[in-house]
Write an enzyme that holds these catalytic residues in place. Sequence first.
Site, mmCIF file in Angstrom:
data_model
loop_
_atom_site.group_PDB
_atom_site.id
_atom_site.type_symbol
_atom_site.label_atom_id
_atom_site.label_comp_id
_atom_site.label_asym_id
_atom_site.label_seq_id
_atom_site.Cartn_x
_atom_site.Cartn_y
_atom_site.Cartn_z
ATOM 1 N N GLU A 113 0.834 -1.212 0.000
ATOM 2 C CA GLU A 113 0.000 0.000 0.000
ATOM 3 C C GLU A 113 0.862 1.253 0.000
ATOM 4 O O GLU A 113 0.573 2.229 -0.686
ATOM 5 C CB GLU A 113 -0.901 0.023 1.244
ATOM 6 C CG GLU A 113 -2.039 -0.949 1.213
ATOM 7 C CD GLU A 113 -3.012 -0.658 0.093
ATOM 8 O OE1 GLU A 113 -2.683 -1.019 -1.066
ATOM 9 O OE2 GLU A 113 -4.075 -0.100 0.343
ATOM 10 N N THR A 156 -5.685 7.340 -5.044
ATOM 11 C CA THR A 156 -5.677 7.466 -3.578
ATOM 12 C C THR A 156 -4.626 8.472 -3.118
ATOM 13 O O THR A 156 -4.866 9.274 -2.203
ATOM 14 C CB THR A 156 -5.413 6.084 -2.942
ATOM 15 O OG1 THR A 156 -6.470 5.222 -3.328
ATOM 16 C CG2 THR A 156 -5.371 6.152 -1.430
HETATM 17 N N1 HSE Z 1 -8.229 4.900 4.241
HETATM 18 C C1 HSE Z 1 -7.730 5.055 2.902
HETATM 19 C C2 HSE Z 1 -8.077 6.454 2.427
HETATM 20 C C3 HSE Z 1 -8.354 4.031 2.008
HETATM 21 O O1 HSE Z 1 -9.210 6.865 2.632
HETATM 22 O O2 HSE Z 1 -7.229 7.131 1.851
HETATM 23 C C4 HSE Z 1 -7.942 4.136 0.577
HETATM 24 O O3 HSE Z 1 -8.698 3.206 -0.191
#
Ligand code: HSE
Length: 329
Positions: free
Chosen positions: A151, A204
């Site tokens: 990630e 993201t």
């Molecule tokens: N918690 C993360 C965000 C998840 O909201 O950036 C990304 O899928």
Amino acid sequence: MENKIENLTDSVLAPPSGGVGGSIHVFAPATVANVVCGFDVLGFAVNEPGDEVIMRVTGKPGITISKITGDNGRLPLDAAKNTVSVSVQHYLKSINRTDIGLDIELHKKMPIGSGLGSSSASTVAGLFAIKTLLGDDTDPATLLPFAMKGEEMACGHGHADNVAPALMGGFVLIRSYEPLDVIRLPHPKDLYCAIVFPDVDVPTREARQIIRKNIQMKDAVTQWGNIAGLVSGLFMNDINLIGRSMKDILVEPVRSMLIPDFYQMREMAMELGAVSFGISGSGPSVFAFTRDEETAKRITHKLQQHLTGISIGSNAYVSTINDKGPRVL
Ligand code: HSE
């Protein structure tokens, strides 16, 4: 070429004695992170979509990626740059097995940058594949730190709210990152999830950069009341409490701007009987909880119709919460 996946049967082939061998075909599920109020700390897995990895043991140490499908050429075949191979390499290093040679095929079955944990599903499929090939029967949750590395590489931050539910299945709370403390939560069995992915790209990395860095105490109070309410609702099987707790005053007001007609879609979903509605992960996918499959289908239909009307393509999925996580196909 897709046939090749079908042709590979159910498949852990027996490893030759004294070494590791064979091949395996693994599925790992998409996930809905944040679950509206729990930024970076809550997530759950769904039954579909998900990604698939076919991993073969080769005679030569090192990892190669021979094929990626379904990514429109967006993901690197270079094993030093791909989140799947990099996470697997970290795992092999941790168990002193960098002598093993692996070839990976990655088959993307969901859109990239969709807010459905696309990179997590791939990474988890790769890690689950190597763990199974090696006959490592420890709890899959032990793979979490390696999945978080993936990630970090994919979006610049090693959050666990996609990888943890993808690995462990079900509904998961990340109570703490340092040290890592991850808790599996119960959930009502009859909760359905309607997901719609509007075909706009929201990486993201960028969706994390736009959120506020500082928050007011009164906002924090509202937010942690809601998180506690949602977790209580899950334990108490109280769908009304789950619904009224799924409110986010910290992140959604900013990220919703990246999603076409977000508030109109919420209104439509709620009018059709949704329990709650919000952004899935960092978006642009949105999701609603419902009490039955029929309502979930009506919602995805209506939202897709709306998106078509504003010239935006979409994908939709209806699922219960997936308690199993990754599986060998
Ligand atoms: N918690 C993360 C965000 C998840 O909201 O950036 C990304 O899928």
